[in-house]
Write a protein that holds these residues in place. Structure first.
Motif, PDB file in Angstrom:
ATOM      1  N   LEU A   1     -22.592  61.247  21.781  1.00  0.00           N
ATOM      2  CA  LEU A   1     -23.109  60.320  21.234  1.00  0.00           C
ATOM      3  C   LEU A   1     -24.565  61.335  20.238  1.00  0.00           C
ATOM      4  N   GLY A   2     -25.242  62.117  20.549  1.00  0.00           N
ATOM      5  CA  GLY A   2     -26.145  63.093  20.293  1.00  0.00           C
ATOM      6  C   GLY A   2     -27.063  62.188  20.531  1.00  0.00           C
ATOM      7  N   PRO A   3     -28.373  62.389  19.662  1.00  0.00           N
ATOM      8  CA  PRO A   3     -29.491  61.927  20.566  1.00  0.00           C
ATOM      9  C   PRO A   3     -29.488  59.907  20.394  1.00  0.00           C
ATOM     10  N   SER A   4     -29.402  59.714  21.431  1.00  0.00           N
ATOM     11  CA  SER A   4     -29.215  57.980  21.062  1.00  0.00           C
ATOM     12  C   SER A   4     -29.934  57.292  23.065  1.00  0.00           C
ATOM     13  N   LEU A   5     -30.221  56.214  22.454  1.00  0.00           N
ATOM     14  CA  LEU A   5     -30.475  55.240  23.521  1.00  0.00           C
ATOM     15  C   LEU A   5     -30.056  54.316  24.043  1.00  0.00           C
ATOM     16  N   LEU A   6     -29.619  54.724  25.408  1.00  0.00           N
ATOM     17  CA  LEU A   6     -28.893  53.159  26.053  1.00  0.00           C
ATOM     18  C   LEU A   6     -29.651  52.443  27.371  1.00  0.00           C
ATOM     19  N   VAL A   7     -29.644  51.511  26.487  1.00  0.00           N
ATOM     20  CA  VAL A   7     -30.608  49.979  27.618  1.00  0.00           C
ATOM     21  C   VAL A   7     -28.976  49.962  28.094  1.00  0.00           C
ATOM     22  N   LEU A   8     -29.280  49.411  29.639  1.00  0.00           N
ATOM     23  CA  LEU A   8     -28.794  49.468  30.733  1.00  0.00           C
ATOM     24  C   LEU A   8     -28.923  48.171  31.017  1.00  0.00           C
TER      25      LEU A   8
END
Length: 879
Positions: A126-133
């Motif tokens: 994904l590269g630079p990413s923010l994932l919310v779980l």
């Protein structure tokens, strides 16, 4: 012919996603959460890769996470949201993340390999990413997988929302608190600016509720009762379609379940607050469920040790409830349950059966009665150790003391119930934790129970506690009757009988009988020595010091107070040492050694704060106000009086309230503020009548003379009348004169009156106020000019007042008119404008215009007697 492919494990592997986000719709920004969002953003910017947004049910974790996601593209990050509401296992987590990349018509492909590794590779791509779980609490055992993903995908940041921390090494926890609620009595602009009220008003309007014009205190009461929990606030706001805010507040205060039928859109477990809490309940172990149910008997905050005892649970179980956000930490480091969680847990306790309910309540009562007994023993000065930390802890536990007493009174046949009731009632009276009338009832019921059981020690302690309540109500006959009963009780412990003699001396001094008080203290002294009670001895010495000062023997007063301080200091008793220091300070004040008096009072107040003695701190705040007023530091005096008044307004201390507000009235009248002076004087006179106390009555009378003289100018008849009254009190033989001469409070008021009379006799001609062009400078009477050339608001304010004086002398200007004149074109809230004007007026008074500026009900004005000269040539002005 092609050979068949070998069989291998199947896994869903995504193709590299083309999209940078699966967040499709912008949401409304969360109310009151800017600080938390910025905190998360800062952590991510600092390179923290795994952040857990931790919070109790209904706290709005998902909403805050979405807000963080919507900001992610600004930093060049992709934004991905994974809803784990239905996840129950590690496999659910893996497929939940992988499914993010399989939608939108792009099919997954079948390939071999470990599913967690494949997911990690996909996230790395994904590269630079923010994932919310989102909603991770039911699969915290899978937290190690998330940590492995962070290691495998160096440009990935993960924001987890959960009711339970993940407990992995790289995790950084941001705990989501309730929305800020306004304090009781906060001004309307503060109420409307608080996050909790803003959310309530916004959601009520969206629901079609009528909240316009609702009183600020009603709105504040609603959100405080809901603990500032966003989901609870939203559900309550929906009720405004049927209930007015005032009715909603009343029902919440009664404990009505007004939220149970209210719902909001969203997943089922967040549709109601009860459903959200029930979801968390279902994730607890049996031991954790039982501990939480038992903890519902707490009222207010409690310590970890309290929880272990009352919930009969191990440390690890209580810690688990904290980690799972069902128990939260308060600002002072204690533990507590939000009201919604406590009510849910109380229903669960009832389901466990009456034996469980009774057991939890009795453990709670015994726990706090045990603390109360130690506190009562220390407060009655029978032991050698002062235990100030216990006083502070019980102050923090007042709600639990009240609840514990209710538990005991509901089960009067429980083992030890009589002793438990007595200890709790006495502690509540000493702390003044209930209204005085309620304390009289509580102590009366406890006294009946102890008398019937023949508990002489407990009976004596109750009588000693009740006499203090009678005194605060001005019912001195009942007070003396209770003290006589203790002194006459052969079965009461000797130390408590001696304590009754010391209290008798204190009460007689309060009532203006210093000789009778002195005899009581002298009678107690040998008893104290025989019983070896050093703390009671220090108290008795301090009382003799104050009496000697009242009677005019300052040398004896110093000797007694110095002995009291040395004895208190030797045993580390901050409270008693503070009383001795405050006594010495008042000796210095009467001898006009103000700097030394101020130093001693500062030391006394510091000790009282450290000992948690808020009641005595309030009383000596008034003494500090008197000292500052006598030193001419009016702004400082005003702050001291305000601090004392705020505390005294919460308890029935009519005598002290009368004396403090009477002195504050003299201060405001001297400064020309008629409205404030009248308000203080009215409260002082009402309190003096309630107290039935001669000292309070005479002190208020003398301060009234100061007020009349300050506001009436050079009225010859008034001046003569007040001078004669002052002479009579100082030298006469009437009962009032005898009381006045032996009361520090009255002697202080007489000094102020003598000063006012002296000033009145010097008034021979109307004073003159000279103003330079545009009020660039002013000169009052013969004083040196004061430069205002660089103080625009003050210049414009003075010009506005001068214009009104020229056109309509004697008519006041309202705050809004003065604000418009001093700050033209600026739009501010009314309360902010009032504050600006008040500060500006105070500054002009401090610069020399104290006698020229008057405050009345119709606003501010220059004294009508002032002769005004404008636009003179500029003399040399002082800054």
């Amino acid at each position: 012919m092609l050979s068949p492919r070998p069989k291998r494990p199947l896994a869903l592997v995504p193709r590299l996603p083309v999209r940078r986000s699966n967040v499709r719709h912008a949401r409304e920004a969360p109310v009151g959460r800017q600080d938390v969002i910025e905190r998360v953003e800062l952590l991510l910017a600092e390179g923290r890769r795994l952040v857990t947004l931790l919070g109790s049910p209904g706290m709005g974790k998902t909403t805050v996470a979405h807000a963080c996601l919507e900001r992610a593209p600004r930093g060049g990050r992709g934004a991905w949201f994974c809803d784990l509401t239905q996840a129950k296992s590690e496999e659910d987590l893996l497929f939940g993340v992988l499914s993010l990349f399989g939608g939108g018509g792009r099919e997954g492909v079948v390939a071999g390999g470990d599913l967690a590794t494949r997911a990690g590779d996909a996230l790395a791509a994904l590269g630079p990413s923010l994932l919310v779980l989102d909603n991770f609490e039911q699969i915290v055992a899978a937290a190690h997988i998330v940590e492995e993903w962070c290691a495998r995908a160096p440009e990935l940041s993960v924001l987890v929302t959960s009711r339970e921390r993940l407990a992995v090494p790289s995790e950084v926890v941001v705990e989501l608190p309730p929305l800020a609620c306004p304090d009781p009595g906060a001004p309307r602009d503060e109420v409307e600016a608080s996050g909790a009220v803003r959310l309530f008003v916004a959601r009520a309007k969206a629901a079609g509720g009528a909240v316009e014009g609702a009183p600020a205190d009603v709105l504040a009461a609603i959100v405080r009762r809901l603990d500032g929990i966003p989901l609870a606030i939203e559900l309550a706001a929906a009720r405004t379609r049927l209930l007015s805010p005032a009715e909603l507040a009343r029902r919440l205060a009664r404990g009505d379940d007004v939220l149970s039928g209210a719902t909001r859109r969203g997943d089922e477990r967040h549709a109601t607050l009860s459903a959200a809490i029930e979801w968390s309940w279902g994730l607890l172990s049996d031991a954790e469920q039982r501990a939480l149910a038992r903890s519902s008997v707490f009222a207010g905050s409690f310590t970890l040790e309290d929880a272990e005892v009352v919930a009969a649970s191990a440390l690890d179980v209580v810690a688990a409830l904290r980690d799972k956000s069902l128990v939260h930490a308060t600002a002072d480091g204690r533990l507590a349950l939000y009201a919604s969680i406590r009510e849910h847990a109380a229903r669960k306790l009832e389901e466990l059966g009456p034996e469980e309910v009774s057991g939890a309540r009795l453990r709670h009562a015994r726990r706090f009665a045990s603390m109360a007994r130690r506190f009562n023993d220390a407060r009655s000065l029978q032991g050698r150790a002062p235990e100030p930390e216990l006083h502070v802890e019980l102050r923090q536990s007042e709600e639990n003391l009240v609840a514990a007493l209710a538990h005991v009174e509901s089960e009067p046949r429980a083992p030890g119930a009589v002793e438990l009731r007595a200890e709790l009632a006495v502690a509540l009276a000493s702390l003044q934790a209930l209204p005085a009338d309620a304390l009289v009832d509580v102590l009366g019921r406890a006294l009946s129970a102890t008398s019937a059981a023949g508990e002489a020690r407990a009976e004596a302690q109750i009588l000693l506690a009740r006499q203090l309540v009678w005194s605060s109500l001005g019912r001195y006959d009942e007070c003396l009757r209770d003290l006589d009963a203790v002194r006459a009780s052969a079965a009461a412990p000797a130390g408590l009988r001696t304590l009754a003699a010391v209290f008798l001396g204190i009460q007689l001094r309060f009532q203006g009988d210093p000789e009778g008080a002195r005899l009581a203290h002298l009678e107690a002294a040998p008893e104290i020595a025989a019983l070896d009670l050093p703390r009671l001895g220090a108290m008795n010495e301090a009382c003799l010091g104050r009496l000697s000062h009242d009677l005019g023997d300052r040398a004896a007063a110093r000797a007694h107070d110095e002995r009291a301080f040395d004895a208190s200091d030797a045993i580390g008793d901050l409270w008693l040492g503070a009383l001795a220091l405050a006594n010495l300070a008042q000796v210095e004040q009467e001898e006009q050694r103000f700097d030394r008096a101020e130093e001693l009072l500062e030391r006394a107040l510091s000790r009282l704060r450290d000992a948690g003695e808020a009641h005595y701190e309030a009383i000596y705040s008034g003494v500090c106000g008197d000292l500052s007023l006598e030193m001419g530091r009016h702004d400082v005096a005003r702050r001291w009086y305000g601090q004392g008044a705020r505390f005294l307004g919460r308890i029935p201390a009519h005598r002290q309230t009368a004396v403090l507000h009477a002195a504050a009235a003299s201060l405001e009248a001297t400064d020309g503020d008629r409205v404030a002076a009248a308000a203080h004087l009215d409260l002082a006179e009402r309190s003096a009548r309630r107290s039935g106390n001669a000292v309070a009555r005479i002190a208020v009378e003398v301060h009234r003379g100061v007020v009349e003289l300050a506001l009436a100018g050079g009225d010859a008849a008034l001046t003569a009348r007040l001078r004669e009254r002052a002479r009579e009190l100082a030298e006469g033989a009437s009962p009032d004169a005898k009381v006045a001469r032996v009361s520090l409070d009255v002697r202080f008021a007489l000094r102020l009156l003598e000063r006012a009379l002296s000033s009145a006799s010097r008034v021979t001609a109307p004073p003159t106020l000279r103003l330079g062009p545009g009020a660039a400078w002013f000169a009052w009477g013969d004083a040196a000019p004061v430069d205002l050339s660089k103080r625009g608001p003050l210049r414009r304010l003075l010009v506005t007042l001068a214009d009104r004086h020229a056109r309509a002398p004697g008519r006041g200007l309202a705050v809004d008119a003065l604000a418009d004149g001093a700050w033209p074109g600026e739009r501010v809230l009314p309360t902010a404008a009032a504050t600006r004007v008040r500060v500006a007026i105070a500054t002009l008074r401090r610069l020399g215009l104290r006698a020229a500026l008057v405050t009345r009900e119709d606003g501010y004005l220059l004294d009508p007697s002032v002769q005004l000269e404008r636009n003179g040539e500029s003399p040399s002005a002082q800054a």
